[in-house]
Design a protein around this motif. Structure first.
Motif, PDB file in Angstrom:
ATOM      1  N   UNK A  96      45.149  86.859  36.769  1.00 37.45           N
ATOM      2  CA  UNK A  96      46.528  86.898  36.284  1.00 37.45           C
ATOM      3  C   UNK A  96      46.624  86.310  34.871  1.00 37.45           C
ATOM      4  N   UNK A  97      45.804  85.309  34.581  1.00 36.46           N
ATOM      5  CA  UNK A  97      45.820  84.685  33.256  1.00 36.46           C
ATOM      6  C   UNK A  97      45.087  85.498  32.209  1.00 36.46           C
ATOM      7  N   UNK A  98      43.896  86.010  32.556  1.00 33.53           N
ATOM      8  CA  UNK A  98      43.044  86.597  31.520  1.00 33.53           C
ATOM      9  C   UNK A  98      42.522  87.979  31.850  1.00 33.53           C
ATOM     10  N   UNK A  99      43.001  88.578  32.913  1.00 39.42           N
ATOM     11  CA  UNK A  99      42.476  89.880  33.327  1.00 39.42           C
ATOM     12  C   UNK A  99      42.321  90.831  32.165  1.00 39.42           C
ATOM     13  N   UNK A 100      41.088  91.194  31.882  1.00 37.35           N
ATOM     14  CA  UNK A 100      40.819  92.093  30.766  1.00 37.35           C
ATOM     15  C   UNK A 100      40.586  93.514  31.242  1.00 37.35           C
ATOM     16  N   UNK A 101      40.709  93.713  32.553  1.00 34.75           N
ATOM     17  CA  UNK A 101      40.572  95.043  33.149  1.00 34.75           C
ATOM     18  C   UNK A 101      41.427  95.050  34.421  1.00 34.75           C
TER      19      UNK A 101
END
Length: 146
Positions: A25-30
């Motif tokens: 949720x914070x850093x999902x890059x995909x």
């Protein structure tokens, strides 16, 4: 405040998944593929290295890594899959102690341990933090994110 860092077991699976959903949720890059993520966590619990950090018996952070070889060598090393501390516990000793447990595991097994900063947020500060315990040997670059 009692901080404990230990090897995670299958009994910790739901706590690990919950923290990793927070990480995504914070850093999902995909996009999230929940089933694939659960399978990966289970795989590392059985064949990899997973640490869990607890504060007063509450899951606070985790670091998961897998045994790998280089494409050009049979030399084994550890490569992180995730390193995450829940926001409420980022000012505690959980993060540095997870990194120390990971380093100690590599030393005990006489292998190198690699860890990366996979986040588009606060990269310089995270690199500095990880760099206190690990030597920087390169960089991670990506194209196609806004």
């Amino acid at each position: 405040m009692k901080v404990v860092i230990r090897r995670a077991t299958s009994a910790d699976e739901s706590s690990l998944i919950s923290m990793l959903l927070g990480m995504h949720a914070e850093i999902g890059m995909a996009p999230l593929d929940f089933k694939k993520g659960v399978e990966h966590v289970r795989g590392l619990l059985s064949d990899g290295i997973v640490f869990i950090g607890e504060v007063d018996d509450e899951a606070a952070g985790t670091l998961g890594a897998e045994w790998r070889t280089y494409w050009y060598s049979s030399a084994v090393h550890l490569a992180d899959s995730w390193f995450y501390v829940s926001p409420d516990y980022r000012k505690t000793s959980v993060a540095p102690r997870l990194l120390k447990a990971y380093k100690d595991c590599a030393l005990q097994n006489k292998v190198k341990a690699y860890i990366g900063v996979w986040s588009p947020h606060g990269v310089a500060a995270k690199n500095k933090f990880v760099g206190r315990q690990f030597e920087m040997v390169g960089g991670l670059f990506v194209s196609g994110i806004g």
